[in-house]
Write a protein that holds these residues in place. Structure first.
Motif, mmCIF file in Angstrom:
data_model
loop_
_atom_site.group_PDB
_atom_site.id
_atom_site.type_symbol
_atom_site.label_atom_id
_atom_site.label_comp_id
_atom_site.label_asym_id
_atom_site.label_seq_id
_atom_site.Cartn_x
_atom_site.Cartn_y
_atom_site.Cartn_z
ATOM 1 N N TRP A 7 79.588 -5.970 107.183
ATOM 2 C CA TRP A 7 80.648 -5.305 106.430
ATOM 3 C C TRP A 7 80.753 -3.837 106.794
ATOM 4 O O TRP A 7 81.809 -3.240 106.708
ATOM 5 C CB TRP A 7 80.393 -5.422 104.944
ATOM 6 C CG TRP A 7 80.529 -6.807 104.406
ATOM 7 C CD1 TRP A 7 80.659 -7.965 105.102
ATOM 8 C CD2 TRP A 7 80.542 -7.179 103.035
ATOM 9 N NE1 TRP A 7 80.741 -9.030 104.253
ATOM 10 C CE2 TRP A 7 80.666 -8.570 102.971
ATOM 11 C CE3 TRP A 7 80.443 -6.462 101.864
ATOM 12 C CZ2 TRP A 7 80.729 -9.256 101.778
ATOM 13 C CZ3 TRP A 7 80.491 -7.149 100.667
ATOM 14 C CH2 TRP A 7 80.641 -8.531 100.630
ATOM 15 N N PRO A 24 83.418 1.068 107.040
ATOM 16 C CA PRO A 24 83.634 -0.369 106.889
ATOM 17 C C PRO A 24 84.195 -0.969 108.176
ATOM 18 O O PRO A 24 85.005 -0.357 108.858
ATOM 19 C CB PRO A 24 84.663 -0.478 105.771
ATOM 20 C CG PRO A 24 84.716 0.854 105.135
ATOM 21 C CD PRO A 24 84.238 1.845 106.118
ATOM 22 N N ASN A 26 85.329 -4.415 108.247
ATOM 23 C CA ASN A 26 86.340 -5.435 107.951
ATOM 24 C C ASN A 26 86.822 -5.286 106.512
ATOM 25 O O ASN A 26 86.447 -4.359 105.799
ATOM 26 C CB ASN A 26 85.786 -6.845 108.213
ATOM 27 C CG ASN A 26 84.567 -7.154 107.398
ATOM 28 O OD1 ASN A 26 84.335 -6.559 106.355
ATOM 29 N ND2 ASN A 26 83.776 -8.107 107.861
ATOM 30 N N SER A 27 87.655 -6.206 106.085
ATOM 31 C CA SER A 27 88.271 -6.099 104.756
ATOM 32 C C SER A 27 87.244 -6.207 103.628
ATOM 33 O O SER A 27 87.413 -5.578 102.582
ATOM 34 C CB SER A 27 89.340 -7.170 104.589
ATOM 35 O OG SER A 27 88.778 -8.453 104.708
ATOM 36 N N LYS A 28 86.176 -6.951 103.827
ATOM 37 C CA LYS A 28 85.162 -7.071 102.775
ATOM 38 C C LYS A 28 84.468 -5.738 102.519
ATOM 39 O O LYS A 28 84.150 -5.408 101.381
ATOM 40 C CB LYS A 28 84.141 -8.143 103.137
ATOM 41 C CG LYS A 28 84.718 -9.536 103.122
ATOM 42 C CD LYS A 28 83.684 -10.544 103.532
ATOM 43 C CE LYS A 28 84.294 -11.920 103.592
ATOM 44 N NZ LYS A 28 83.333 -12.924 104.033
ATOM 45 N N TRP A 30 85.894 -2.772 102.981
ATOM 46 C CA TRP A 30 86.878 -1.944 102.267
ATOM 47 C C TRP A 30 86.991 -2.363 100.803
ATOM 48 O O TRP A 30 87.119 -1.517 99.920
ATOM 49 C CB TRP A 30 88.241 -2.024 102.945
ATOM 50 C CG TRP A 30 88.321 -1.224 104.195
ATOM 51 C CD1 TRP A 30 88.356 -1.699 105.476
ATOM 52 C CD2 TRP A 30 88.337 0.202 104.294
ATOM 53 N NE1 TRP A 30 88.397 -0.655 106.359
ATOM 54 C CE2 TRP A 30 88.390 0.523 105.660
ATOM 55 C CE3 TRP A 30 88.296 1.235 103.372
ATOM 56 C CZ2 TRP A 30 88.422 1.831 106.118
ATOM 57 C CZ3 TRP A 30 88.332 2.544 103.826
ATOM 58 C CH2 TRP A 30 88.398 2.834 105.178
ATOM 59 N N TYR A 31 86.961 -3.671 100.531
ATOM 60 C CA TYR A 31 87.057 -4.135 99.145
ATOM 61 C C TYR A 31 85.849 -3.697 98.322
ATOM 62 O O TYR A 31 85.979 -3.374 97.139
ATOM 63 C CB TYR A 31 87.210 -5.650 99.084
ATOM 64 C CG TYR A 31 88.531 -6.157 99.611
ATOM 65 C CD1 TYR A 31 89.693 -5.410 99.454
ATOM 66 C CD2 TYR A 31 88.623 -7.358 100.272
ATOM 67 C CE1 TYR A 31 90.898 -5.863 99.945
ATOM 68 C CE2 TYR A 31 89.824 -7.826 100.761
ATOM 69 C CZ TYR A 31 90.954 -7.072 100.596
ATOM 70 O OH TYR A 31 92.153 -7.522 101.079
ATOM 71 N N SER A 32 84.671 -3.683 98.920
ATOM 72 C CA SER A 32 83.495 -3.243 98.171
ATOM 73 C C SER A 32 83.582 -1.750 97.850
ATOM 74 O O SER A 32 83.197 -1.324 96.759
ATOM 75 C CB SER A 32 82.212 -3.564 98.930
ATOM 76 O OG SER A 32 82.108 -2.788 100.100
ATOM 77 N N LEU A 34 86.437 -0.069 97.489
ATOM 78 C CA LEU A 34 87.476 0.040 96.454
ATOM 79 C C LEU A 34 86.958 -0.401 95.088
ATOM 80 O O LEU A 34 87.312 0.196 94.066
ATOM 81 C CB LEU A 34 88.703 -0.774 96.851
ATOM 82 C CG LEU A 34 89.515 -0.214 98.013
ATOM 83 C CD1 LEU A 34 90.630 -1.176 98.390
ATOM 84 C CD2 LEU A 34 90.079 1.144 97.669
ATOM 85 N N ALA A 35 86.123 -1.431 95.045
ATOM 86 C CA ALA A 35 85.545 -1.872 93.775
ATOM 87 C C ALA A 35 84.638 -0.796 93.195
ATOM 88 O O ALA A 35 84.657 -0.533 91.981
ATOM 89 C CB ALA A 35 84.774 -3.174 93.972
ATOM 90 N N GLY A 38 86.834 1.982 91.893
ATOM 91 C CA GLY A 38 87.478 1.523 90.665
ATOM 92 C C GLY A 38 86.546 1.549 89.466
ATOM 93 O O GLY A 38 86.940 1.943 88.367
ATOM 94 N N PHE A 73 78.294 -3.684 93.760
ATOM 95 C CA PHE A 73 79.273 -4.123 94.751
ATOM 96 C C PHE A 73 78.961 -3.591 96.144
ATOM 97 O O PHE A 73 79.389 -4.153 97.122
ATOM 98 C CB PHE A 73 80.684 -3.671 94.367
ATOM 99 C CG PHE A 73 81.303 -4.499 93.284
ATOM 100 C CD1 PHE A 73 81.649 -5.816 93.515
ATOM 101 C CD2 PHE A 73 81.531 -3.972 92.044
ATOM 102 C CE1 PHE A 73 82.212 -6.584 92.527
ATOM 103 C CE2 PHE A 73 82.098 -4.723 91.037
ATOM 104 C CZ PHE A 73 82.441 -6.043 91.289
#
Length: 74
Positions: A7, A24, A26-28, A30-32, A34-35, A38, A73
């Protein structure tokens, strides 16, 4: 040999631009991130809401809980 999906980068990327190994890949990844952001923003909003109501302890507890959840996360 199993192929692993990473990741985040382990080493420097784009040496000329100074990016280091926390980028990052890949998308996973980036999502971690962003989480985590957030959870930090949500905890800050909850803290501000409870501080406005003079309930400091509840605000601190909820902020610490959201920080721990956000750290899970990453």
């Amino acid at each position: 040999m199993n192929e692993q999906e990473y990741w985040f980068a382990r080493r420097r990327l784009d040496v000329g631009y100074g990016r280091r190994g926390v980028s990052p890949l890949n998308s996973k990844g980036w999502y971690s991130i962003l989480a985590f952001i957030g959870c930090m923003l949500g905890g800050g909003l909850l803290f501000g809401f409870f501080m406005a109501q003079d309930r400091m302890l509840a605000g601190v507890v909820l902020y610490v809980l959201s920080a721990l959840i956000g750290a899970a996360f990453v």
